[in-house]
Motif scaffolding. Sequence first.
Motif, PDB file in Angstrom:
ATOM      1  N   GLU A 214       0.838  -1.206   0.000  1.00  0.00           N
ATOM      2  CA  GLU A 214       0.000   0.000   0.000  1.00  0.00           C
ATOM      3  C   GLU A 214       0.874   1.259   0.000  1.00  0.00           C
ATOM      4  OE1 GLU A 214      -2.988  -0.039   3.081  1.00  0.00           O
ATOM      5  OE2 GLU A 214      -3.467   2.073   2.773  1.00  0.00           O
ATOM      6  N   MET A 215       1.905   1.259   0.815  1.00  0.00           N
ATOM      7  CA  MET A 215       2.802   2.414   0.850  1.00  0.00           C
ATOM      8  C   MET A 215       3.505   2.583  -0.492  1.00  0.00           C
ATOM      9  SD  MET A 215       5.587   3.566   3.681  1.00  0.00           S
ATOM     10  CE  MET A 215       6.531   2.092   3.758  1.00  0.00           C
ATOM     11  N   ALA A 216       3.967   1.470  -1.060  1.00  0.00           N
ATOM     12  CA  ALA A 216       4.690   1.539  -2.336  1.00  0.00           C
ATOM     13  C   ALA A 216       3.786   2.040  -3.462  1.00  0.00           C
ATOM     14  CB  ALA A 216       5.273   0.173  -2.683  1.00  0.00           C
ATOM     15  N   ALA A 217       2.493   1.745  -3.382  1.00  0.00           N
ATOM     16  CA  ALA A 217       1.565   2.211  -4.415  1.00  0.00           C
ATOM     17  C   ALA A 217       1.268   3.702  -4.246  1.00  0.00           C
ATOM     18  CB  ALA A 217       0.265   1.409  -4.343  1.00  0.00           C
ATOM     19  N   LYS A 218       1.225   4.186  -3.016  1.00  0.00           N
ATOM     20  CA  LYS A 218       0.889   5.595  -2.773  1.00  0.00           C
ATOM     21  C   LYS A 218       2.084   6.528  -2.989  1.00  0.00           C
ATOM     22  CE  LYS A 218      -2.780   4.794   0.659  1.00  0.00           C
ATOM     23  NZ  LYS A 218      -3.036   4.689   2.108  1.00  0.00           N
ATOM     24  N   GLN A 219       3.270   6.024  -2.696  1.00  0.00           N
ATOM     25  CA  GLN A 219       4.443   6.902  -2.672  1.00  0.00           C
ATOM     26  C   GLN A 219       4.637   7.698  -3.967  1.00  0.00           C
ATOM     27  OE1 GLN A 219       7.601   6.163  -4.380  1.00  0.00           O
ATOM     28  NE2 GLN A 219       8.625   7.983  -3.514  1.00  0.00           N
ATOM     29  N   PRO A 220       4.527   7.092  -5.158  1.00  0.00           N
ATOM     30  CA  PRO A 220       4.754   7.882  -6.382  1.00  0.00           C
ATOM     31  C   PRO A 220       3.665   8.922  -6.637  1.00  0.00           C
ATOM     32  CG  PRO A 220       4.715   5.505  -6.834  1.00  0.00           C
ATOM     33  CD  PRO A 220       4.221   5.690  -5.453  1.00  0.00           C
ATOM     34  N   GLU A 221       2.555   8.811  -5.948  1.00  0.00           N
ATOM     35  CA  GLU A 221       1.430   9.730  -6.154  1.00  0.00           C
ATOM     36  C   GLU A 221       1.544  11.001  -5.313  1.00  0.00           C
ATOM     37  OE1 GLU A 221      -1.065   8.918  -8.317  1.00  0.00           O
ATOM     38  OE2 GLU A 221      -0.023   7.035  -8.748  1.00  0.00           O
ATOM     39  N   LEU A 222       2.511  11.025  -4.404  1.00  0.00           N
ATOM     40  CA  LEU A 222       2.677  12.181  -3.521  1.00  0.00           C
ATOM     41  C   LEU A 222       4.004  12.873  -3.829  1.00  0.00           C
ATOM     42  CD1 LEU A 222       0.698  12.968  -1.108  1.00  0.00           C
ATOM     43  CD2 LEU A 222       0.351  10.661  -1.990  1.00  0.00           C
ATOM     44  N   PRO A 223       4.143  14.152  -3.453  1.00  0.00           N
ATOM     45  CA  PRO A 223       5.407  14.850  -3.712  1.00  0.00           C
ATOM     46  C   PRO A 223       6.598  14.144  -3.049  1.00  0.00           C
ATOM     47  CG  PRO A 223       3.696  16.411  -3.128  1.00  0.00           C
ATOM     48  CD  PRO A 223       3.121  15.050  -2.879  1.00  0.00           C
ATOM     49  N   ALA A 224       7.780  14.414  -3.607  1.00  0.00           N
ATOM     50  CA  ALA A 224       8.987  13.681  -3.195  1.00  0.00           C
ATOM     51  C   ALA A 224       9.463  14.057  -1.800  1.00  0.00           C
ATOM     52  CB  ALA A 224      10.100  13.915  -4.206  1.00  0.00           C
ATOM     53  N   ASP A 225       8.971  15.169  -1.235  1.00  0.00           N
ATOM     54  CA  ASP A 225       9.481  15.549   0.086  1.00  0.00           C
ATOM     55  C   ASP A 225       8.684  14.923   1.236  1.00  0.00           C
ATOM     56  OD1 ASP A 225       7.231  17.126  -0.354  1.00  0.00           O
ATOM     57  OD2 ASP A 225       8.095  18.908   0.594  1.00  0.00           O
TER      58      ASP A 225
END
Length: 222
Positions: free
Chosen positions: A51-62
């Motif tokens: 779940e975290m890996a799927a959400k991470q690219p959808e949010l800003p890099a910071d």
Amino acid sequence: MSIASTIAALEAELAGTAAKLVVVTKTHPVERLREAYAAGARRFGENRVQEMAAKQPELPADVEWHQIGQLQTNKVKYLAAFVHTVQSIDSLRLLLELEKHAARHQRTIYGLLQFHIAQEETKTGLSLAEAEAILQSAEYQSLRHVRLTGVMGIATHSPDAEAVRAEFRQLRQHFEFLKATYFAQEESFREISMGMSADYALAIAEGSTLIRVGSAIFGSRA
Ligand SMILES: *Cc1c(COP(=O)(O)O)cnc(C)c1O
């Protein structure tokens, strides 16, 4: 209250304390994480790796991503490229696996030793003796890409505030002991992650530096 106003109210409570907010976003869709981000939240906690890996690219890099649930070694590969802190370090084996993957990505992954402080049998975590055995091992001392920055614990879910307070105190004592014994020279060993929606005020009073709050911000999870 909206997500934004709840986060603003929490940040106002945290002002002047040692604690920072980790917004626990597990089960919630990306749109709600974006709302929290727009309200200023930068530390997000998830307990399921995929779940975290799927959400991470959808949010800003910071965004700082914190893994707060038990982490199986065979899943480290899914989060090694981006996870900031694994709060649930419960074995030397996990540290060694994190080291291997962090080295491949040429980055540092931070970790918190998770202690068993609750009465319930089901809550996982280390004893102080187990943590010391890890810290004294040659393998631990060879780590170059994983850095321990403190401790984490989950208190008993209980209306008995004094019992919960005693568990937070115990976690803080473990922290103070480890700091003095193994990390006296390490400025970065300074985090005590304790306190959730039901008990964060008590945790702050007992010295928490990271509170992990989900339902108080997003409402109860489905
Ligand atoms: C779900 C979870 C939280 C947040 O719990 P809330 O009661 O929703 O604030 C905090 N810490 C851990 C380890 C969790 O799994």
